[in-house]
Motif scaffolding. Structure first.
Motif, PDB file in Angstrom:
ATOM      1  N   THR A   5      16.048  65.010  78.450  1.00 46.72           N
ATOM      2  CA  THR A   5      16.545  65.968  79.441  1.00 46.72           C
ATOM      3  C   THR A   5      17.609  66.869  78.824  1.00 46.72           C
ATOM      4  OG1 THR A   5      18.126  64.327  80.199  1.00 46.72           O
ATOM      5  CG2 THR A   5      16.100  64.539  81.465  1.00 46.72           C
ATOM      6  N   ALA A   6      18.305  66.384  77.798  1.00 48.85           N
ATOM      7  CA  ALA A   6      19.346  67.192  77.167  1.00 48.85           C
ATOM      8  C   ALA A   6      18.749  68.457  76.558  1.00 48.85           C
ATOM      9  CB  ALA A   6      20.056  66.376  76.083  1.00 48.85           C
ATOM     10  N   ARG A   7      17.467  68.400  76.218  1.00 49.88           N
ATOM     11  CA  ARG A   7      16.824  69.554  75.602  1.00 49.88           C
ATOM     12  C   ARG A   7      16.264  70.526  76.643  1.00 49.88           C
ATOM     13  NH1 ARG A   7      12.919  66.140  72.730  1.00 49.88           N
ATOM     14  NH2 ARG A   7      14.303  64.396  72.328  1.00 49.88           N
ATOM     15  N   ILE A   8      16.390  70.163  77.899  1.00 47.21           N
ATOM     16  CA  ILE A   8      15.848  71.024  78.951  1.00 47.21           C
ATOM     17  C   ILE A   8      17.012  71.630  79.715  1.00 47.21           C
ATOM     18  CG2 ILE A   8      14.377  71.097  80.991  1.00 47.21           C
ATOM     19  CD1 ILE A   8      13.084  68.490  79.847  1.00 47.21           C
ATOM     20  N   PRO A   9      17.342  72.891  79.424  1.00 52.44           N
ATOM     21  CA  PRO A   9      18.506  73.489  80.056  1.00 52.44           C
ATOM     22  C   PRO A   9      18.227  73.826  81.512  1.00 52.44           C
ATOM     23  CG  PRO A   9      17.375  75.105  78.703  1.00 52.44           C
ATOM     24  CD  PRO A   9      16.626  73.824  78.555  1.00 52.44           C
ATOM     25  N   LYS A  10      19.308  73.970  82.279  1.00 48.72           N
ATOM     26  CA  LYS A  10      19.216  74.530  83.639  1.00 48.72           C
ATOM     27  C   LYS A  10      18.258  73.764  84.542  1.00 48.72           C
ATOM     28  CE  LYS A  10      19.798  79.260  81.884  1.00 48.72           C
ATOM     29  NZ  LYS A  10      18.754  79.851  81.053  1.00 48.72           N
ATOM     30  N   LEU A  11      18.244  72.428  84.453  1.00 46.36           N
ATOM     31  CA  LEU A  11      17.439  71.655  85.396  1.00 46.36           C
ATOM     32  C   LEU A  11      18.327  71.397  86.616  1.00 46.36           C
ATOM     33  CD1 LEU A  11      14.518  70.716  84.963  1.00 46.36           C
ATOM     34  CD2 LEU A  11      15.397  68.486  84.342  1.00 46.36           C
ATOM     35  N   THR A  12      17.878  71.857  87.774  1.00 43.21           N
ATOM     36  CA  THR A  12      18.675  71.621  88.983  1.00 43.21           C
ATOM     37  C   THR A  12      18.658  70.139  89.325  1.00 43.21           C
ATOM     38  OG1 THR A  12      16.763  71.849  90.432  1.00 43.21           O
ATOM     39  CG2 THR A  12      17.999  73.866  89.918  1.00 43.21           C
ATOM     40  N   ARG A  13      19.531  69.737  90.240  1.00 43.26           N
ATOM     41  CA  ARG A  13      19.563  68.331  90.635  1.00 43.26           C
ATOM     42  C   ARG A  13      18.209  67.935  91.237  1.00 43.26           C
ATOM     43  NH1 ARG A  13      24.565  66.000  94.029  1.00 43.26           N
ATOM     44  NH2 ARG A  13      25.569  66.984  92.247  1.00 43.26           N
ATOM     45  N   LYS A  14      17.640  68.837  92.034  1.00 45.27           N
ATOM     46  CA  LYS A  14      16.342  68.557  92.631  1.00 45.27           C
ATOM     47  C   LYS A  14      15.250  68.495  91.545  1.00 45.27           C
ATOM     48  CE  LYS A  14      13.264  70.171  96.247  1.00 45.27           C
ATOM     49  NZ  LYS A  14      12.777  71.408  96.875  1.00 45.27           N
ATOM     50  N   GLY A  15      15.359  69.406  90.584  1.00 44.34           N
ATOM     51  CA  GLY A  15      14.397  69.412  89.476  1.00 44.34           C
ATOM     52  C   GLY A  15      14.476  68.117  88.683  1.00 44.34           C
ATOM     53  N   GLN A  16      15.711  67.681  88.451  1.00 42.59           N
ATOM     54  CA  GLN A  16      15.907  66.427  87.715  1.00 42.59           C
ATOM     55  C   GLN A  16      15.298  65.253  88.486  1.00 42.59           C
ATOM     56  OE1 GLN A  16      17.527  66.002  84.553  1.00 42.59           O
ATOM     57  NE2 GLN A  16      16.481  64.042  84.814  1.00 42.59           N
ATOM     58  N   ALA A  17      15.476  65.264  89.780  1.00 42.55           N
ATOM     59  CA  ALA A  17      14.930  64.175  90.606  1.00 42.55           C
ATOM     60  C   ALA A  17      13.400  64.172  90.558  1.00 42.55           C
ATOM     61  CB  ALA A  17      15.418  64.318  92.049  1.00 42.55           C
ATOM     62  N   THR A  18      12.808  65.348  90.581  1.00 38.76           N
ATOM     63  CA  THR A  18      11.345  65.437  90.506  1.00 38.76           C
ATOM     64  C   THR A  18      10.855  64.922  89.158  1.00 38.76           C
ATOM     65  OG1 THR A  18      11.420  67.384  91.935  1.00 38.76           O
ATOM     66  CG2 THR A  18       9.370  67.002  90.717  1.00 38.76           C
ATOM     67  N   ARG A  19      11.525  65.383  88.097  1.00 37.53           N
ATOM     68  CA  ARG A  19      11.156  64.938  86.748  1.00 37.53           C
ATOM     69  C   ARG A  19      11.267  63.401  86.639  1.00 37.53           C
ATOM     70  NH1 ARG A  19      13.139  63.975  81.669  1.00 37.53           N
ATOM     71  NH2 ARG A  19      11.946  64.892  79.948  1.00 37.53           N
ATOM     72  N   ASP A  20      12.353  62.849  87.182  1.00 38.63           N
ATOM     73  CA  ASP A  20      12.545  61.390  87.154  1.00 38.63           C
ATOM     74  C   ASP A  20      11.419  60.675  87.908  1.00 38.63           C
ATOM     75  OD1 ASP A  20      14.809  61.620  85.671  1.00 38.63           O
ATOM     76  OD2 ASP A  20      16.214  61.287  87.329  1.00 38.63           O
ATOM     77  N   ARG A  21      11.016  61.268  89.037  1.00 36.26           N
ATOM     78  CA  ARG A  21       9.981  60.627  89.842  1.00 36.26           C
ATOM     79  C   ARG A  21       8.649  60.602  89.075  1.00 36.26           C
ATOM     80  NH1 ARG A  21      10.185  63.687  94.286  1.00 36.26           N
ATOM     81  NH2 ARG A  21       8.040  64.408  94.482  1.00 36.26           N
ATOM     82  N   ILE A  22       8.368  61.690  88.375  1.00 42.08           N
ATOM     83  CA  ILE A  22       7.139  61.746  87.562  1.00 42.08           C
ATOM     84  C   ILE A  22       7.194  60.682  86.457  1.00 42.08           C
ATOM     85  CG2 ILE A  22       5.809  63.172  85.958  1.00 42.08           C
ATOM     86  CD1 ILE A  22       6.830  65.637  87.590  1.00 42.08           C
ATOM     87  N   LEU A  23       8.335  60.603  85.781  1.00 42.13           N
ATOM     88  CA  LEU A  23       8.468  59.620  84.694  1.00 42.13           C
ATOM     89  C   LEU A  23       8.339  58.198  85.227  1.00 42.13           C
ATOM     90  CD1 LEU A  23      11.242  60.934  82.259  1.00 42.13           C
ATOM     91  CD2 LEU A  23       8.782  60.650  81.848  1.00 42.13           C
ATOM     92  N   GLN A  24       8.964  57.934  86.371  1.00 43.39           N
ATOM     93  CA  GLN A  24       8.909  56.587  86.944  1.00 43.39           C
ATOM     94  C   GLN A  24       7.466  56.220  87.296  1.00 43.39           C
ATOM     95  OE1 GLN A  24      11.204  54.337  86.981  1.00 43.39           O
ATOM     96  NE2 GLN A  24       9.845  52.845  87.962  1.00 43.39           N
TER      97      GLN A  24
END
Lengths: 209, 209
Positions: A5-24
């Motif tokens: 995630t450190a390599r992905i700039p400007k991820l909103t909190r909601k975006g981060q949550a979506t990304r986490d859900r996909i990974l999980q």
């Protein structure tokens, strides 16, 4: 190893949550079916996201798998306490090993989406994944070595103890024990592997009673 | 584990040779590309047989993979001498471990079509394969236990040495060490794992000097 995630700039909190859900979702499906048995479409459905959403975060199955590897490498192989980098006495080492054994017993000695399983499944096929997995194992070895260094510094281990070798012996015992325990659905291989590794480390105790 | 050929009646010498050639081609391709990266068609081409020939011996990819597992389980994990069931003294154990390390070094620490690799790749996905792999590991553990029993009988190991645990410790060390050595392309994990396991076994030596 740093979180991708450190390599992905400007991820909103909601975006981060979506990304986490996909990974999980990916982690859970891979635990059940392996990498090969898990399609990006399966992950998309399980995470309840649209095709354009999953593609926004992971533009290929390989990108998704590499993110799963990074996520698992950044986690603890034995979740909970004690943590791998803070095993600074023989009791803490034993408690960590017991937690690993207990976790496998509770899990019915079934496979997981662990770094070891991913290495077994992906190692031969894909060079990028192999390097990510190698970095993950190096990170874990570094944490175990940090623990053993604390033990040496406080006088629990002899000054001549080879901390690199001891930490590798412990990590390979965890991985080999887990591989056989999950293949044989029997806790004994993991227990024997960790007992042997801990006993070997103990043979370098400064105070040999 | 018995050779699967025993279950196939009336195989002529020529038929047996063809079947062996197919299996050998499968082993080599899987070593290079993994199970997933190897199609039955790839194997057919590499073995220079016709579609009807390969289908005659193996009616599905799964049947072929199961025969590969049986073949590898019937082989020695460390080919050559000393053999796994005849390690009847500490020097023989050490020579066996050294042979495993040397083999990986000569191989550039690359993956092989070994029981451990197959377990990593197939364990989660397929119950039949998992049972075949489990039987293979049990067979290997039994051979190592037979070696350790000979050591105990001749008085090298203490009467209270738990041969089941010691043989599992050695086998898990070989598997975990190999997994990390191949993933990290570094011989040190395998060396550390086997050193630790041998040292653990040695701690049960009857004559502790």
């Amino acid at each position: 190893m740093t979180d991708t995630t450190a390599r992905i700039p400007k991820l909103t909190r909601k975006g981060q949550a979506t990304r986490d859900r996909i990974l999980q979702a990916a982690v859970e499906l891979i635990a059940e079916r392996g990498v090969v048995g898990t399609s990006t479409e399966d992950v998309r459905k399980a995470a309840r996201v649209s095709g354009s959403q999953i593609y926004h975060y992971f533009d290929s199955k390989q990108a998704l798998i590499r993110a799963v590897i990074t996520r698992q490498a950044d986690a603890e192989p034995v979740p909970g306490r004690p943590m791998m980098g803070a095993l600074d006495c023989f009791d803490a080492l034993r408690a960590w090993a017991d937690a690993a054994i207990q976790r496998q017993e509770e899990n019915g000695c079934r496979g997981e989406c662990s770094l070891g399983s991913l290495a077994g499944e992906l190692g031969a096929a894909d060079e990028d994944s192999r390097q990510d997995l190698s970095n993950g194992f190096l990170r874990w070895q570094g944490l175990l070595e940090q623990s053993l260094r604390a033990m040496r510094d406080r006088g629990d281990l002899r000054p001549d103890a080879d901390l690199g070798e001891l930490s590798l012996a412990l990590l390979t015992a965890l991985q080999g024990g887990t591989l056989l325990t999950q293949t044989m659905r029997d806790i004994r291989p993991l227990r024997a592997a960790l007992n042997a590794a801990l006993s070997y480390i103990h043979s370098f105790a400064a105070d040999q009673r």
